[in-house]
Design a protein around this motif. Structure first.
Motif, mmCIF file in Angstrom:
data_model
loop_
_atom_site.group_PDB
_atom_site.id
_atom_site.type_symbol
_atom_site.label_atom_id
_atom_site.label_comp_id
_atom_site.label_asym_id
_atom_site.label_seq_id
_atom_site.Cartn_x
_atom_site.Cartn_y
_atom_site.Cartn_z
ATOM 1 N N ILE A 158 -4.921 -3.180 5.766
ATOM 2 C CA ILE A 158 -5.036 -3.838 4.462
ATOM 3 C C ILE A 158 -3.895 -4.828 4.267
ATOM 4 O O ILE A 158 -4.093 -5.963 3.834
ATOM 5 C CB ILE A 158 -5.036 -2.791 3.331
ATOM 6 C CG1 ILE A 158 -6.297 -1.907 3.426
ATOM 7 C CG2 ILE A 158 -4.958 -3.462 1.966
ATOM 8 C CD1 ILE A 158 -6.285 -0.720 2.494
ATOM 9 N N HIS A 212 -2.625 -0.824 -3.526
ATOM 10 C CA HIS A 212 -3.567 0.120 -2.926
ATOM 11 C C HIS A 212 -2.903 1.490 -2.815
ATOM 12 O O HIS A 212 -1.737 1.579 -2.405
ATOM 13 C CB HIS A 212 -3.986 -0.333 -1.526
ATOM 14 C CG HIS A 212 -4.662 -1.663 -1.480
ATOM 15 N ND1 HIS A 212 -3.968 -2.857 -1.596
ATOM 16 C CD2 HIS A 212 -5.979 -2.002 -1.340
ATOM 17 C CE1 HIS A 212 -4.821 -3.868 -1.534
ATOM 18 N NE2 HIS A 212 -6.039 -3.384 -1.377
ATOM 19 N N SER A 261 -8.540 -7.107 2.002
ATOM 20 C CA SER A 261 -7.766 -6.294 1.058
ATOM 21 C C SER A 261 -8.566 -5.855 -0.165
ATOM 22 O O SER A 261 -8.172 -4.913 -0.861
ATOM 23 C CB SER A 261 -6.531 -7.071 0.606
ATOM 24 O OG SER A 261 -6.910 -8.283 -0.021
ATOM 25 N N VAL A 282 3.533 -1.064 4.017
ATOM 26 C CA VAL A 282 2.954 0.255 3.736
ATOM 27 C C VAL A 282 4.080 1.274 3.554
ATOM 28 O O VAL A 282 4.951 1.418 4.418
ATOM 29 C CB VAL A 282 2.027 0.725 4.878
ATOM 30 C CG1 VAL A 282 1.423 2.086 4.545
ATOM 31 C CG2 VAL A 282 0.926 -0.298 5.142
ATOM 32 N N SER A 340 0.834 -1.206 0.000
ATOM 33 C CA SER A 340 0.000 0.000 0.000
ATOM 34 C C SER A 340 0.870 1.259 0.000
ATOM 35 O O SER A 340 1.968 1.261 0.570
ATOM 36 C CB SER A 340 -0.918 0.029 1.230
ATOM 37 O OG SER A 340 -1.850 -1.018 1.185
ATOM 38 N N LEU A 353 -3.810 5.172 -1.060
ATOM 39 C CA LEU A 353 -4.769 5.770 -0.125
ATOM 40 C C LEU A 353 -4.467 7.236 0.126
ATOM 41 O O LEU A 353 -3.301 7.636 0.255
ATOM 42 C CB LEU A 353 -4.746 5.039 1.222
ATOM 43 C CG LEU A 353 -5.115 3.557 1.252
ATOM 44 C CD1 LEU A 353 -3.879 2.676 1.005
ATOM 45 C CD2 LEU A 353 -5.743 3.174 2.584
ATOM 46 N N TYR A 407 2.480 -1.343 -6.255
ATOM 47 C CA TYR A 407 1.455 -0.995 -5.257
ATOM 48 C C TYR A 407 0.085 -1.520 -5.675
ATOM 49 O O TYR A 407 -0.345 -1.352 -6.813
ATOM 50 C CB TYR A 407 1.411 0.518 -5.032
ATOM 51 C CG TYR A 407 2.673 1.024 -4.386
ATOM 52 C CD1 TYR A 407 2.963 0.717 -3.054
ATOM 53 C CD2 TYR A 407 3.595 1.783 -5.104
ATOM 54 C CE1 TYR A 407 4.140 1.157 -2.456
ATOM 55 C CE2 TYR A 407 4.766 2.229 -4.506
ATOM 56 C CZ TYR A 407 5.034 1.908 -3.188
ATOM 57 O OH TYR A 407 6.198 2.339 -2.588
ATOM 58 N N ALA A 453 -4.302 1.827 6.079
ATOM 59 C CA ALA A 453 -3.434 1.087 5.150
ATOM 60 C C ALA A 453 -2.825 -0.131 5.829
ATOM 61 O O ALA A 453 -2.677 -1.203 5.211
ATOM 62 C CB ALA A 453 -2.339 2.004 4.622
#
Length: 312
Positions: free
Chosen positions: A28, A89, A123, A32, A3, A91, A87, A25
């Motif tokens: 998930i 995700h 996720s 991160v 993420s 955010l 990546y 994050a």
């Protein structure tokens, strides 16, 4: 899975919304990273380095990026994502910053954005409010990259005890857009910012006029509170727009929210329902606000507010 959190800041300090987004994050996946884009970022980078839950922080520090113009930020973020094709995700906080920036990223990637998430189920699956918070939608995305905006009031800010690795990123051939910064008309106040205040006292149409909001000032000073207002009070011109709390204003989640002369329209409730305690003062005992309040006082606010200030 990996993420990326886009950092909201003012080049000097990090907005609390970013620390809440890092928490989301982390729910998930375990990996991160954060990306901070701006100009003369040393102080902001020193602050975000302390955030728990981050593996690495990438920094794009460049002349012309000192103002958060989404057209400029998005081109640099997209260029960064091309260099780091890992990546799953991306955010941002569901603030003005994120609401302006994330759709531009999602559009360029041809991805359907999921806005204003309040819970991470897994996720791929997230919950978000709809119909002014009257219903919660559970949304599952099959997109290769999930573009998410996070409602900060629904996630506790991460801790600040780390010393995260920082890497500067130099992007060649990324130009600034034709959109230019003109001016930023910001209200100056010694009181806490609405979205991060622990205590908020808000007035509604029942205040009758802007001058009567002075009745709230003494109480706000003694409580160390931010001051807010309902949309009805803002639309009537009692107070400035940036005081507005609610679905179309600022979403808040203080430890204590005091509603004075506010009837409790569902749009206002949507903006305050995550508060730990809600206390209301209204002379109408049938006012909807009482259904959502932990404490309610049926009384004339013009008599009660001076008494309350004396007691405090």
């Amino acid at each position: 899975m990996k993420s990326l959190v886009i950092v909201e800041h003012n080049n000097k300090s990090i907005k609390t919304s970013t620390f809440s987004t890092i928490t989301a994050a982390s729910q998930i996946c375990d990996s991160v990273d954060a990306l901070i884009v701006g100009n003369q970022l040393k102080e902001a980078v020193d602050e975000i380095k302390k955030a728990n839950g981050l593996k690495k922080i990438y920094v794009i520090d460049k002349d012309g990026l000192n103002n958060p113009i989404a057209e400029n930020l998005s081109t640099h973020i997209l260029a960064f994502l091309k260099t780091k094709d890992e990546y799953t995700h991306v955010l941002t906080p569901s603030s003005t910053f994120g609401k302006n920036l994330s759709p531009k990223i999602a559009t360029k990637l041809d991805i359907q954005q999921i806005s204003d998430i309040i819970k991470v189920c897994d996720s791929d699956t997230f919950e978000r409010p709809i119909y002014a918070g009257n219903a919660i939608a559970k949304v599952k995305s099959n997109e290769k990259i999930k573009i998410l905006t996070v409602r900060p009031t629904c996630f506790e800010p991460c801790g600040l005890t780390s010393n995260v690795e920082v890497e500067n990123v130099n992007l060649e051939g990324v130009d600034l857009s034709s959109v230019s910064f003109v001016a930023y008309d910001e209200s100056k106040s010694d009181r806490p910012e609405l979205t991060s205040a622990k205590v908020i006292i808000s007035g509604g149409r029942g205040m009758q006029n802007g001058d009567n909001f002075k009745l709230l000032e003494g109480i706000a000073d003694k409580l160390g509170a931010a001051m807010g207002a309902s949309r009805a009070a803002v639309d009537a011109g009692f107070v400035p727009n940036d005081w507005q709390v609610g679905q179309t204003g600022k979403i808040v989640a203080p430890d204590l929210y005091v509603a004075v002369g506010i009837s409790g329209a569902i749009q206002h409730i949507a903006g305050i329902k995550d508060s730990k305690f809600i206390a209301s003062i209204n002379k109408d005992e049938e006012a909807p606000i009482f259904k959502f309040s932990d404490y309610g006082l049926v009384a004339d606010l013009f008599e009660i507010l001076p008494e309350l200030e004396k007691k405090l």
